[in-house]
Scaffold this motif. Structure first.
Motif, mmCIF file in Angstrom:
data_model
loop_
_atom_site.group_PDB
_atom_site.id
_atom_site.type_symbol
_atom_site.label_atom_id
_atom_site.label_comp_id
_atom_site.label_asym_id
_atom_site.label_seq_id
_atom_site.Cartn_x
_atom_site.Cartn_y
_atom_site.Cartn_z
ATOM 1 N N PRO A 138 33.789 44.401 44.054
ATOM 2 C CA PRO A 138 35.147 43.922 43.776
ATOM 3 C C PRO A 138 35.083 42.783 42.769
ATOM 4 O O PRO A 138 34.071 42.083 42.671
ATOM 5 C CB PRO A 138 35.635 43.429 45.149
ATOM 6 C CG PRO A 138 34.798 44.149 46.137
ATOM 7 C CD PRO A 138 33.453 44.326 45.494
ATOM 8 N N PRO A 139 36.121 42.575 41.979
ATOM 9 C CA PRO A 139 36.076 41.510 40.969
ATOM 10 C C PRO A 139 35.840 40.148 41.607
ATOM 11 O O PRO A 139 36.411 39.828 42.650
ATOM 12 C CB PRO A 139 37.461 41.591 40.300
ATOM 13 C CG PRO A 139 38.319 42.350 41.266
ATOM 14 C CD PRO A 139 37.420 43.279 41.985
ATOM 15 N N MET A 140 34.958 39.369 40.974
ATOM 16 C CA MET A 140 34.668 38.035 41.488
ATOM 17 C C MET A 140 35.843 37.115 41.213
ATOM 18 O O MET A 140 36.370 37.084 40.107
ATOM 19 C CB MET A 140 33.404 37.493 40.820
ATOM 20 C CG MET A 140 32.808 36.249 41.507
ATOM 21 S SD MET A 140 33.563 34.702 40.986
ATOM 22 C CE MET A 140 32.943 34.599 39.322
ATOM 23 N N GLY A 141 36.249 36.356 42.226
ATOM 24 C CA GLY A 141 37.331 35.410 42.037
ATOM 25 C C GLY A 141 38.292 35.405 43.209
ATOM 26 O O GLY A 141 37.998 35.930 44.288
ATOM 27 N N ALA A 142 39.439 34.807 42.987
ATOM 28 C CA ALA A 142 40.467 34.695 44.014
ATOM 29 C C ALA A 142 41.512 35.788 43.784
ATOM 30 O O ALA A 142 42.064 35.911 42.689
ATOM 31 C CB ALA A 142 41.121 33.321 43.964
#
Length: 264
Positions: free
Chosen positions: A97-101
């Motif tokens: 999944p994309p890294m981040g919030a």
């Protein structure tokens, strides 16, 4: 029709859950206890996963009736992703999944004037995110990077990742303004003191700002080299008497080469 259906009012109404899920028989449904992911086992199309279904769980009739709603943001982890070389045989790797919030919000109708602003704990703006104004559920991934002004006053595009801590997010949609928190933690496998992280962060900010100066200097060097090479071509076509000028041009080009080495 084959597929998965969801209801937010206790089964009075059902809506097909699409989001990339094909029309396919579903043999099993699980909710991952740690990640809160919806995991679906299909017949013939493999496993389908919806990351963190908290917005579906929080999509109450009151939320559906509202103008806008910002869902709680799950804690984000700042880490460096492992990227295996694709040519290595016998290794299967798929995208994480994309890294981040993951910032998710609900809009009661389509809107044009929607914005997401991130600030630090003192209220200082650190990032503006593009926010879609589509009616229904929306998601924006903040990659944890901030925007700082470079030496020329222009914003970095973007800057380095933020330090671990608590940040504020503000959703503006029409007349509604909703605030929430984003908690960012460091990769738990990394052991680093706050003082070292702060020193590293300042060094990264400096390097980002310096990179803009180096880029502009490189462009200026290229322009000067092009001009001198054009002069060289003209001198080559000229008659005798231009040897001294040609030597000066050659010396200048060598100086530019030395400057480019220093920039490198």
């Amino acid at each position: 029709e084959l597929g998965v259906y969801t209801s937010v009012n206790g089964g009075e109404q059902w809506v097909r859950l699409e989001n990339g899920l094909p029309t396919v028989p579903v043999d099993d449904i699980k909710i991952h206890p740690r990640e809160n992911d919806l995991v679906i086992g299909t017949h013939g199309r493999g496993i389908w996963i919806m990351d963190d279904i908290a917005p579906l769980e929080g999509l109450t009739p009151e939320v559906v009736a509202s103008t806008a709603h910002l869902f709680p943001v799950r804690r984000a982890t700042s880490y460096n992703a492992y990227r295996p070389q694709g040519w290595a045989p016998g290794i299967y790797a798929d995208d994480n999944p994309p890294m981040g919030a993951r910032i998710r919000y609900y809009l009661g109708s389509e809107m044009d004037d929607v914005s997401l602003t991130l600030t630090d704990a003192r209220g200082r703006p650190i990032r503006e995110l593009e926010a879609p104004g589509v009616a229904g559920l929306n998601e924006v991934i903040w990659d944890l990077r901030l925007v700082e002004e470079g030496t020329d006053g222009e914003p970095m595009d973007p800057g380095p990742r933020v330090l671990p801590g608590i940040y504020l997010v503000q959703l503006s949609a029409g007349d509604a303004v909703i605030e929430g928190e984003v908690r960012v933690r460091l990769d738990p496998r990394v052991s680093m003191s706050r003082a070292v992280m702060a020193e590293r962060h300042e060094a990264m900010i400096s390097s980002y700002r310096l990179s803009g100066v180096v880029r502009r200097a490189g462009r200026a060097l290229s322009a000067a080299e092009n001009q001198l090479e054009a002069v060289e071509d003209l001198l080559g076509e000229a008659e005798n008497g231009t040897a001294a000028l040609g030597e000066e041009v050659t010396a200048l080009l060598e100086e530019l080469d030395d400057l480019r080495d220093q920039l490198g």
